[in-house]
Write an enzyme that holds these catalytic residues in place. Sequence first.
Site, PDB file in Angstrom:
ATOM      1  N   PRO A  52       0.809  -1.225   0.000  1.00 16.66           N
ATOM      2  CA  PRO A  52       0.000   0.000   0.000  1.00 16.66           C
ATOM      3  C   PRO A  52       0.845   1.280   0.000  1.00 16.66           C
ATOM      4  O   PRO A  52       0.518   2.240  -0.697  1.00 16.66           O
ATOM      5  CB  PRO A  52      -0.830  -0.100   1.282  1.00 16.66           C
ATOM      6  CG  PRO A  52      -0.852  -1.556   1.620  1.00 16.66           C
ATOM      7  CD  PRO A  52       0.473  -2.085   1.149  1.00 16.66           C
ATOM      8  N   CYS A  53       1.929   1.276   0.752  1.00 17.15           N
ATOM      9  CA  CYS A  53       2.787   2.466   0.834  1.00 17.15           C
ATOM     10  C   CYS A  53       3.508   2.721  -0.485  1.00 17.15           C
ATOM     11  O   CYS A  53       3.620   3.856  -0.941  1.00 17.15           O
ATOM     12  CB  CYS A  53       3.810   2.310   1.959  1.00 17.15           C
ATOM     13  SG  CYS A  53       3.082   2.055   3.587  1.00 17.15           S
ATOM     14  N   THR A  54       3.992   1.660  -1.100  1.00 14.75           N
ATOM     15  CA  THR A  54       4.802   1.757  -2.309  1.00 14.75           C
ATOM     16  C   THR A  54       3.965   1.933  -3.572  1.00 14.75           C
ATOM     17  O   THR A  54       4.364   2.646  -4.491  1.00 14.75           O
ATOM     18  CB  THR A  54       5.685   0.498  -2.446  1.00 14.75           C
ATOM     19  OG1 THR A  54       6.477   0.386  -1.263  1.00 14.75           O
ATOM     20  CG2 THR A  54       6.591   0.560  -3.655  1.00 14.75           C
TER      21      THR A  54
END
Length: 167
Positions: A52-54
């Site tokens: 999700p962050c990347t």
Amino acid sequence: MAPIKRGDRFPTTDDVYYIPPEGGEPGAFELSKFVKTKKFVVVSVPGAFTPPCTEQHLPGYIKNLPRILSKGVDFVLVITQNDPFVLKGWKKELGAADAKKLIFVSDPNLKLTKKLGSTIDLSSIGLGTRSGRLALIVNRSGIVEYAAIENGGEVDVSTAQKIIAKL
């Protein structure tokens, strides 16, 4: 601790670390001195290289960095507990290695994260306690103008597009 909210003073600690843009060894990031009289956006994420962050969260900030800066923001500060070497590699992987106004800092002991009231327990998937996902706009007086805190692992209210709309 309760999550940070609009009107709160942005907490500082000098117990965060980074690798300077010019390279070298990790060192303390003097947050209390660096943020003084600056307007900035804070993005806190659970972990470098997590899907999700990347794939969802950080790409919007990287793509829209010039637009964010054009709104009078001095820099975007990305906080997570991963070590500075991992953050340097992640920033490079994201194609933002040369973005000097996008600063990745390591909060290895979650001291800043706890002051923000934004931890998330991911022990059930082997990740332990992490930084929660949030985005803040902090004015030149150090006061939070806008706080967007996600529930669990969602990527919604803290996206770059939603922050730009509030700048």
